[in-house]
Structure formats: structure tokens, C-alpha cells
Design a protein around this motif. Structure first.
Motif, PDB file in Angstrom:
ATOM      1  N   GLN A  15       0.834  -1.211   0.000  1.00 40.81           N
ATOM      2  CA  GLN A  15       0.000   0.000   0.000  1.00 40.81           C
ATOM      3  C   GLN A  15       0.863   1.254   0.000  1.00 40.81           C
ATOM      4  O   GLN A  15       0.530   2.240  -0.670  1.00 40.81           O
ATOM      5  CB  GLN A  15      -0.938  -0.011   1.203  1.00 40.81           C
ATOM      6  CG  GLN A  15      -1.975  -1.103   1.126  1.00 40.81           C
ATOM      7  CD  GLN A  15      -2.769  -1.231   2.411  1.00 40.81           C
ATOM      8  OE1 GLN A  15      -2.476  -0.605   3.416  1.00 40.81           O
ATOM      9  NE2 GLN A  15      -3.806  -2.073   2.371  1.00 40.81           N
ATOM     10  N   ASP A  18       2.140   1.629  -3.564  1.00 48.77           N
ATOM     11  CA  ASP A  18       1.063   2.043  -4.461  1.00 48.77           C
ATOM     12  C   ASP A  18       0.738   3.521  -4.293  1.00 48.77           C
ATOM     13  O   ASP A  18       0.530   4.236  -5.282  1.00 48.77           O
ATOM     14  CB  ASP A  18      -0.192   1.202  -4.227  1.00 48.77           C
ATOM     15  CG  ASP A  18      -0.031  -0.239  -4.696  1.00 48.77           C
ATOM     16  OD1 ASP A  18       0.919  -0.510  -5.473  1.00 48.77           O
ATOM     17  OD2 ASP A  18      -0.847  -1.085  -4.280  1.00 48.77           O
ATOM     18  N   LEU A  19       0.692   3.990  -3.049  1.00 43.70           N
ATOM     19  CA  LEU A  19       0.398   5.401  -2.806  1.00 43.70           C
ATOM     20  C   LEU A  19       1.504   6.284  -3.368  1.00 43.70           C
ATOM     21  O   LEU A  19       1.226   7.320  -3.981  1.00 43.70           O
ATOM     22  CB  LEU A  19       0.204   5.670  -1.308  1.00 43.70           C
ATOM     23  CG  LEU A  19      -0.166   7.104  -0.948  1.00 43.70           C
ATOM     24  CD1 LEU A  19      -1.520   7.483  -1.560  1.00 43.70           C
ATOM     25  CD2 LEU A  19      -0.204   7.290   0.551  1.00 43.70           C
ATOM     26  N   CYS A  20       2.738   5.883  -3.192  1.00 45.26           N
ATOM     27  CA  CYS A  20       3.847   6.652  -3.765  1.00 45.26           C
ATOM     28  C   CYS A  20       3.755   6.672  -5.286  1.00 45.26           C
ATOM     29  O   CYS A  20       4.063   7.685  -5.917  1.00 45.26           O
ATOM     30  CB  CYS A  20       5.185   6.077  -3.316  1.00 45.26           C
ATOM     31  SG  CYS A  20       5.545   6.371  -1.580  1.00 45.26           S
ATOM     32  N   GLY A  21       3.318   5.574  -5.875  1.00 42.85           N
ATOM     33  CA  GLY A  21       3.141   5.521  -7.321  1.00 42.85           C
ATOM     34  C   GLY A  21       2.090   6.500  -7.815  1.00 42.85           C
ATOM     35  O   GLY A  21       2.213   7.060  -8.897  1.00 42.85           O
ATOM     36  N   GLU A  22       1.051   6.720  -7.014  1.00 39.10           N
ATOM     37  CA  GLU A  22       0.021   7.698  -7.377  1.00 39.10           C
ATOM     38  C   GLU A  22       0.584   9.112  -7.431  1.00 39.10           C
ATOM     39  O   GLU A  22       0.085   9.957  -8.169  1.00 39.10           O
ATOM     40  CB  GLU A  22      -1.130   7.644  -6.382  1.00 39.10           C
ATOM     41  CG  GLU A  22      -1.965   6.390  -6.469  1.00 39.10           C
ATOM     42  CD  GLU A  22      -3.049   6.333  -5.408  1.00 39.10           C
ATOM     43  OE1 GLU A  22      -3.409   7.385  -4.846  1.00 39.10           O
ATOM     44  OE2 GLU A  22      -3.539   5.230  -5.134  1.00 39.10           O
ATOM     45  N   TYR A  23       1.622   9.376  -6.650  1.00 41.07           N
ATOM     46  CA  TYR A  23       2.274  10.690  -6.646  1.00 41.07           C
ATOM     47  C   TYR A  23       3.497  10.707  -7.551  1.00 41.07           C
ATOM     48  O   TYR A  23       4.328  11.598  -7.469  1.00 41.07           O
ATOM     49  CB  TYR A  23       2.670  11.076  -5.214  1.00 41.07           C
ATOM     50  CG  TYR A  23       1.496  11.493  -4.378  1.00 41.07           C
ATOM     51  CD1 TYR A  23       1.103  12.826  -4.322  1.00 41.07           C
ATOM     52  CD2 TYR A  23       0.761  10.562  -3.657  1.00 41.07           C
ATOM     53  CE1 TYR A  23       0.016  13.215  -3.565  1.00 41.07           C
ATOM     54  CE2 TYR A  23      -0.328  10.945  -2.901  1.00 41.07           C
ATOM     55  CZ  TYR A  23      -0.690  12.274  -2.857  1.00 41.07           C
ATOM     56  OH  TYR A  23      -1.775  12.665  -2.107  1.00 41.07           O
ATOM     57  N   LYS A  24       3.615   9.696  -8.409  1.00 43.67           N
ATOM     58  CA  LYS A  24       4.710   9.565  -9.372  1.00 43.67           C
ATOM     59  C   LYS A  24       6.076   9.518  -8.681  1.00 43.67           C
ATOM     60  O   LYS A  24       7.035  10.178  -9.114  1.00 43.67           O
ATOM     61  CB  LYS A  24       4.654  10.676 -10.413  1.00 43.67           C
ATOM     62  CG  LYS A  24       3.388  10.586 -11.253  1.00 43.67           C
ATOM     63  CD  LYS A  24       3.358  11.637 -12.321  1.00 43.67           C
ATOM     64  CE  LYS A  24       2.144  11.527 -13.201  1.00 43.67           C
ATOM     65  NZ  LYS A  24       0.888  11.262 -12.596  1.00 43.67           N
ATOM     66  N   LYS A  84       0.212  10.007   3.019  1.00 44.93           N
ATOM     67  CA  LYS A  84      -0.408  10.864   2.004  1.00 44.93           C
ATOM     68  C   LYS A  84      -0.165  12.336   2.322  1.00 44.93           C
ATOM     69  O   LYS A  84       0.165  13.125   1.434  1.00 44.93           O
ATOM     70  CB  LYS A  84      -1.913  10.568   1.940  1.00 44.93           C
ATOM     71  CG  LYS A  84      -2.620  11.288   0.828  1.00 44.93           C
ATOM     72  CD  LYS A  84      -4.068  10.835   0.737  1.00 44.93           C
ATOM     73  CE  LYS A  84      -4.739  11.515  -0.433  1.00 44.93           C
ATOM     74  NZ  LYS A  84      -6.119  11.055  -0.600  1.00 44.93           N
ATOM     75  N   GLU A  88       1.935  14.898  -0.055  1.00 42.90           N
ATOM     76  CA  GLU A  88       1.327  16.138  -0.538  1.00 42.90           C
ATOM     77  C   GLU A  88       2.196  17.344  -0.224  1.00 42.90           C
ATOM     78  O   GLU A  88       2.320  18.254  -1.036  1.00 42.90           O
ATOM     79  CB  GLU A  88      -0.072  16.315   0.048  1.00 42.90           C
ATOM     80  CG  GLU A  88      -1.106  15.398  -0.559  1.00 42.90           C
ATOM     81  CD  GLU A  88      -2.478  15.506   0.094  1.00 42.90           C
ATOM     82  OE1 GLU A  88      -2.625  16.287   1.064  1.00 42.90           O
ATOM     83  OE2 GLU A  88      -3.389  14.800  -0.363  1.00 42.90           O
TER      84      GLU A  88
END
Length: 92
Positions: A15, A18-24, A84, A88
Motif C-alpha cells: 500500500q 502504491d500510494l507513492c506511485g500515485e504521486y509519481k 499521504k 502532498e
């Protein structure tokens, strides 16, 4: 951007990535002390989940990044929401 996460829960490694991947961001996660912790590289951001990591592990990681321009974010909580918030702040 490369991110190294030290500490956290072993069951949440996927997880975190995956979250880091969402922020490229490319992420390496070290939930516990390993021999590979000596070569974490030169990340742009170092995230320390201080509630789930030993003092020895923190000292080891900080000594590896000493002298390099690495942003360090510390969080007492190792939740996805905490990660997150950190991403951000540092990726925008």
C-alpha cells in the motif's frame, strides 16, 4: 522523485508503494532492520515512521544520508493518511 520509507507495518508495504506511485514517486520500503539498509542510495525524500522503528535503525539511516541533500519527514503514525499528508507536502 525517489522516496525511502523506514519503519511502518510489514503488511502495508504494498500500500505504501502504491500510494507513492500515485504521486509519481519510486519507493523503497524498509519496515525492519535489514543488511540492505546500509545502501539506501540517495533518495529525494526520507520518511521515518518513528513509532515503529528502533533508535538504532534511525541512526543507521541518518548516518547514510548525512552530507547529502535529502528531505527528511518524520511521522509518529505509520498510516496511509500520514504518508499521504507527507507526500502532498513534499511533492507539490
Amino acid at each position: 522523485m525517489s522516496v525511502v520509507i523506514v519503519g511502518g507495518n510489514e503488511c502495508m508495504v504494498r500500500q505504501y508503494k502504491d500510494l507513492c506511485g500515485e504521486y509519481k514517486c519510486k519507493a523503497k520500503v524498509y519496515p525492519k532492520m535489514q543488511s540492505g539498509l546500509k545502501n539506501i542510495g540517495r533518495p529525494d525524500l526520507l520518511v521515518l515512521f518513528t513509532n515503529t522503528v528502533s533508535h538504532k535503525m534511525i541512526r543507521c539511516v541518518l548516518s547514510e544520508t548525512k552530507g547529502h541533500p535529502v528531505k527528511i519527514a518524520r511521522s509518529h503514525s505509520s498510516s496511509i493518511a500520514a504518508l499521504k499528508t507527507i507526500l502532498e507536502e513534499h511533492t507539490l
